[in-house]
Design a protein around this motif. Sequence first.
Motif, PDB file in Angstrom:
ATOM      1  N   UNK A 114       2.086   5.950   4.187  1.00  0.00           N
ATOM      2  CA  UNK A 114       1.488   7.279   4.335  1.00  0.00           C
ATOM      3  C   UNK A 114       1.602   7.747   5.783  1.00  0.00           C
ATOM      4  N   UNK A 115       1.818   9.047   5.977  1.00  0.00           N
ATOM      5  CA  UNK A 115       2.129   9.539   7.318  1.00  0.00           C
ATOM      6  C   UNK A 115       1.496  10.901   7.580  1.00  0.00           C
ATOM      7  N   UNK A 116       0.874  11.014   8.761  1.00  0.00           N
ATOM      8  CA  UNK A 116       0.486  12.309   9.300  1.00  0.00           C
ATOM      9  C   UNK A 116       1.545  12.731  10.294  1.00  0.00           C
ATOM     10  N   UNK A 117       2.087  13.947  10.138  1.00  0.00           N
ATOM     11  CA  UNK A 117       3.099  14.474  11.047  1.00  0.00           C
ATOM     12  C   UNK A 117       2.449  15.523  11.931  1.00  0.00           C
ATOM     13  N   UNK A 118       2.374  15.237  13.223  1.00  0.00           N
ATOM     14  CA  UNK A 118       1.775  16.200  14.133  1.00  0.00           C
ATOM     15  C   UNK A 118       2.705  17.394  14.291  1.00  0.00           C
ATOM     16  N   UNK A 119       2.119  18.504  14.702  1.00  0.00           N
ATOM     17  CA  UNK A 119       2.896  19.735  14.810  1.00  0.00           C
ATOM     18  C   UNK A 119       3.992  19.584  15.855  1.00  0.00           C
ATOM     19  N   UNK A 120       5.162  20.211  15.603  1.00  0.00           N
ATOM     20  CA  UNK A 120       5.569  20.850  14.354  1.00  0.00           C
ATOM     21  C   UNK A 120       6.112  19.819  13.373  1.00  0.00           C
ATOM     22  N   UNK A 142       2.247  12.517   2.560  1.00  0.00           N
ATOM     23  CA  UNK A 142       2.329  12.987   3.941  1.00  0.00           C
ATOM     24  C   UNK A 142       1.513  14.266   4.064  1.00  0.00           C
ATOM     25  N   UNK A 143       1.107  14.567   5.282  1.00  0.00           N
ATOM     26  CA  UNK A 143       0.570  15.898   5.542  1.00  0.00           C
ATOM     27  C   UNK A 143       0.687  16.215   7.017  1.00  0.00           C
ATOM     28  N   UNK A 144       0.627  17.509   7.316  1.00  0.00           N
ATOM     29  CA  UNK A 144       0.725  17.977   8.688  1.00  0.00           C
ATOM     30  C   UNK A 144      -0.214  19.155   8.865  1.00  0.00           C
ATOM     31  N   UNK A 145      -0.830  19.240  10.031  1.00  0.00           N
ATOM     32  CA  UNK A 145      -1.735  20.355  10.299  1.00  0.00           C
ATOM     33  C   UNK A 145      -2.029  20.439  11.782  1.00  0.00           C
ATOM     34  N   UNK A 146      -2.236  21.650  12.262  1.00  0.00           N
ATOM     35  CA  UNK A 146      -2.858  21.861  13.560  1.00  0.00           C
ATOM     36  C   UNK A 146      -4.347  21.583  13.439  1.00  0.00           C
ATOM     37  N   UNK A 147      -4.950  21.154  14.533  1.00  0.00           N
ATOM     38  CA  UNK A 147      -6.403  20.948  14.546  1.00  0.00           C
ATOM     39  C   UNK A 147      -7.158  22.244  14.318  1.00  0.00           C
ATOM     40  N   UNK A 148      -6.521  23.389  14.538  1.00  0.00           N
ATOM     41  CA  UNK A 148      -7.206  24.680  14.374  1.00  0.00           C
ATOM     42  C   UNK A 148      -7.576  24.953  12.920  1.00  0.00           C
ATOM     43  N   UNK A 182      10.885  29.690  17.181  1.00  0.00           N
ATOM     44  CA  UNK A 182       9.962  30.083  18.246  1.00  0.00           C
ATOM     45  C   UNK A 182       8.519  29.658  18.042  1.00  0.00           C
ATOM     46  N   UNK A 183       7.925  30.050  16.918  1.00  0.00           N
ATOM     47  CA  UNK A 183       6.484  29.840  16.744  1.00  0.00           C
ATOM     48  C   UNK A 183       6.138  28.398  16.391  1.00  0.00           C
ATOM     49  N   UNK A 184       7.132  27.578  16.033  1.00  0.00           N
ATOM     50  CA  UNK A 184       6.864  26.181  15.691  1.00  0.00           C
ATOM     51  C   UNK A 184       6.295  25.419  16.888  1.00  0.00           C
ATOM     52  N   UNK A 185       6.728  25.781  18.093  1.00  0.00           N
ATOM     53  CA  UNK A 185       6.386  24.971  19.263  1.00  0.00           C
ATOM     54  C   UNK A 185       4.905  25.079  19.616  1.00  0.00           C
ATOM     55  N   UNK A 186       4.358  26.287  19.637  1.00  0.00           N
ATOM     56  CA  UNK A 186       2.936  26.429  19.999  1.00  0.00           C
ATOM     57  C   UNK A 186       2.213  27.496  19.199  1.00  0.00           C
ATOM     58  N   UNK A 187       2.955  28.500  18.733  1.00  0.00           N
ATOM     59  CA  UNK A 187       2.330  29.532  17.911  1.00  0.00           C
ATOM     60  C   UNK A 187       1.786  28.991  16.605  1.00  0.00           C
ATOM     61  N   UNK A 188       2.242  27.807  16.215  1.00  0.00           N
ATOM     62  CA  UNK A 188       1.756  27.155  14.992  1.00  0.00           C
ATOM     63  C   UNK A 188       0.235  27.124  14.938  1.00  0.00           C
ATOM     64  N   UNK A 189      -0.427  26.998  16.077  1.00  0.00           N
ATOM     65  CA  UNK A 189      -1.898  26.909  16.071  1.00  0.00           C
ATOM     66  C   UNK A 189      -2.524  28.168  15.489  1.00  0.00           C
ATOM     67  N   UNK A 190      -2.092  29.321  15.976  1.00  0.00           N
ATOM     68  CA  UNK A 190      -2.643  30.569  15.459  1.00  0.00           C
ATOM     69  C   UNK A 190      -2.204  30.858  14.038  1.00  0.00           C
ATOM     70  N   UNK A 191      -0.963  30.479  13.695  1.00  0.00           N
ATOM     71  CA  UNK A 191      -0.479  30.688  12.331  1.00  0.00           C
ATOM     72  C   UNK A 191      -1.225  29.780  11.356  1.00  0.00           C
ATOM     73  N   UNK A 192      -1.550  28.570  11.782  1.00  0.00           N
ATOM     74  CA  UNK A 192      -2.339  27.669  10.930  1.00  0.00           C
ATOM     75  C   UNK A 192      -3.717  28.268  10.656  1.00  0.00           C
ATOM     76  N   UNK A 193      -4.332  28.847  11.671  1.00  0.00           N
ATOM     77  CA  UNK A 193      -5.626  29.517  11.475  1.00  0.00           C
ATOM     78  C   UNK A 193      -5.489  30.667  10.483  1.00  0.00           C
ATOM     79  N   UNK A 275      -4.043  19.130   2.186  1.00  0.00           N
ATOM     80  CA  UNK A 275      -3.382  20.433   2.098  1.00  0.00           C
ATOM     81  C   UNK A 275      -2.208  20.306   1.145  1.00  0.00           C
ATOM     82  N   UNK A 276      -2.061  21.256   0.243  1.00  0.00           N
ATOM     83  CA  UNK A 276      -0.896  21.254  -0.636  1.00  0.00           C
ATOM     84  C   UNK A 276       0.371  21.417   0.192  1.00  0.00           C
ATOM     85  N   UNK A 277       1.392  20.640  -0.164  1.00  0.00           N
ATOM     86  CA  UNK A 277       2.671  20.736   0.542  1.00  0.00           C
ATOM     87  C   UNK A 277       3.201  22.157   0.510  1.00  0.00           C
TER      88      UNK A 277
END
Length: 314
Positions: A114-120, A142-148, A182-193, A275-277
Amino acid sequence: MSTAASAEPELLKIGIIGLDTSHAPAFTKAFNADPADPEMQNCRVVAAYPYGSQTIESSSSRIPKYTEELRGLGVDIVDSIDELLKRVDCVLLETNDGQLHRAQAQQVIDAGKPMFIDKPVAANLTDTLAIYKLAAEKQVPIFSSSSLRYTDGAQAIRRGDYGDVLGCATYSPCKLEPSHTDLYWYGIHGVESLYTCMGPGCESVTRTSSEDFELVVGKWADGRIGTFRGIRKGKSGYGGTAFTTEAVQAVGTYQGYRPLVVQIAKFFRSGKPPIDAEETIELYAFMQAADESKRQGGAPVRIADVLQQAQDEL
């Protein structure tokens, strides 16, 4: 009380791949705290493979420091991912450079861990789809998520505490890295919210971009509109506003890593992603569509189209 009833759960041994992000020591300190956090008991980081990005200087330069820091926390440093996988039950894929994730994730999935993949999740949508496809085929959770995603405010909105969500506007810092969508690097936080509050179902995306700011507008299939503002100049931060049937409600700001690490611990114990894939894949498609809209001068781009293109590239 019987011996079986009083026995502690077996120790869950966690391994880390990639020591080029501050998340690696932060997560290790959370899991290995003494006394243990009640929600993370019997979960311990025991080994780490240090090598992350060799091409992104802001990442590669951190590896020596974080390697020594994890040694100081009692974590064994190993020379290969194969060696790591022999020692652990589950994996935190922490490599900051998403370009490496597909190959690294494949080793973990092939080993059935089992694996957690940190952003991105990856540097582009094709690799993101490839990782989730392989995990599904091998039936490896597996799952991946921003802490936001796990701030109190966002979770309350997601639960429906303020009624149905009719729209949402979020914001976050938005540094760019040329090797990544572009947004994968850091914008992911706001998009995850944004996705935490809105849920999936976006159909099309438009983007307005300048040197200092991004504005991405998503239109959901049911007519709702969600927006993300990326900030590279002036005062920044994390947050947003949800527009619901009962309130105009603040999404809330960053609350540290603990809420996410608690979710990771639950995931590692249960093997059930929180989170659903499909939702995670869609939010990465949202960001990929934003890139395509930028290339097209701000034209609307359909989520289905970027997903199809990525599928064709697999």
